[in-house]
Design a protein around this motif. Structure first.
Motif, short mmCIF file in Angstrom:
data_model
loop_
_atom_site.label_atom_id
_atom_site.label_comp_id
_atom_site.label_asym_id
_atom_site.label_seq_id
_atom_site.Cartn_x
_atom_site.Cartn_y
_atom_site.Cartn_z
N LYS A 122 -1.84 6.37 -11.35
CA LYS A 122 -2.44 5.21 -10.69
C LYS A 122 -2.14 3.93 -11.46
CE LYS A 122 -6.39 7.30 -8.34
NZ LYS A 122 -7.86 7.36 -8.29
N TYR A 162 2.59 1.63 -3.39
CA TYR A 162 1.64 2.13 -4.38
C TYR A 162 1.47 3.64 -4.25
CZ TYR A 162 -2.89 3.09 -6.56
OH TYR A 162 -3.89 3.62 -7.32
N GLU A 163 1.25 4.13 -3.03
CA GLU A 163 1.06 5.57 -2.80
C GLU A 163 2.31 6.36 -3.18
OE1 GLU A 163 -1.64 7.35 -2.08
OE2 GLU A 163 -2.77 5.48 -2.17
N GLU A 213 0.84 -1.20 0.00
CA GLU A 213 0.00 0.00 0.00
C GLU A 213 0.88 1.25 0.00
OE1 GLU A 213 -3.27 0.32 -0.21
OE2 GLU A 213 -3.84 -1.78 0.01
N ARG A 214 1.92 1.26 0.84
CA ARG A 214 2.83 2.40 0.90
C ARG A 214 3.57 2.56 -0.42
NH1 ARG A 214 4.24 -0.05 5.75
NH2 ARG A 214 6.26 -0.62 4.87
N LYS A 224 2.58 6.44 -7.01
CA LYS A 224 1.52 7.30 -7.56
C LYS A 224 1.86 8.78 -7.34
CE LYS A 224 -2.38 8.14 -5.57
NZ LYS A 224 -3.62 8.54 -5.08
N GLU A 225 2.25 9.14 -6.14
CA GLU A 225 2.58 10.54 -5.84
C GLU A 225 3.80 11.00 -6.64
OE1 GLU A 225 2.99 10.71 -1.59
OE2 GLU A 225 0.88 10.25 -1.28
#
Length: 108
Positions: free
Chosen positions: A31, A13-14, A10-11, A17-18
């Motif tokens: 995304k 991915y974020e 999850e981290r 994305k950022e």
């Protein structure tokens, strides 16, 4: 992200994305890139149910560091592009120069 993903994924991915959004990508493209990267990492580490051959061969996305992503950089211009620039600048002897010689003469 698939349901039941680990906090690490999850981290990851974020973060991806950022990072893409900071570089000017649309939110949708950022995304997509993050999902593909994380899914490939999950496949390589055995966290997914199915694994494609392309996911397990070659360098991982994190090792590759975006080498294949996006369009080529300005430093990877074609010989013809360099020749046209040399022509605009009036560079003598450009027709017999190699790509590397054109780069050097133009200061690339």
């Amino acid at each position: 992200m698939p349901r039941g993903s680990s906090p690490k994924r999850e981290r990851q991915y974020e973060h991806i994305k950022e990072s893409g959004e900071k570089r000017g990508m649309s939110e949708g493209r950022a995304k997509e890139m993050a999902s593909r990267t994380v899914n490939k990492e999950r496949a390589r580490s055995g966290e997914s149910k199915t694994v494609g051959r392309s996911s397990t061969q070659g360098k991982s996305p994190s090792q590759r560091g975006g080498q294949k992503s996006g369009s080529s950089s300005p430093s990877e211009r074609t010989k013809d592009d360099l020749y046209q620039e040399a022509k605009k600048r009036g560079l003598e002897g450009r027709s017999t120069m190699t790509k590397q010689q054109l780069k050097n003469a133009l200061g690339h």
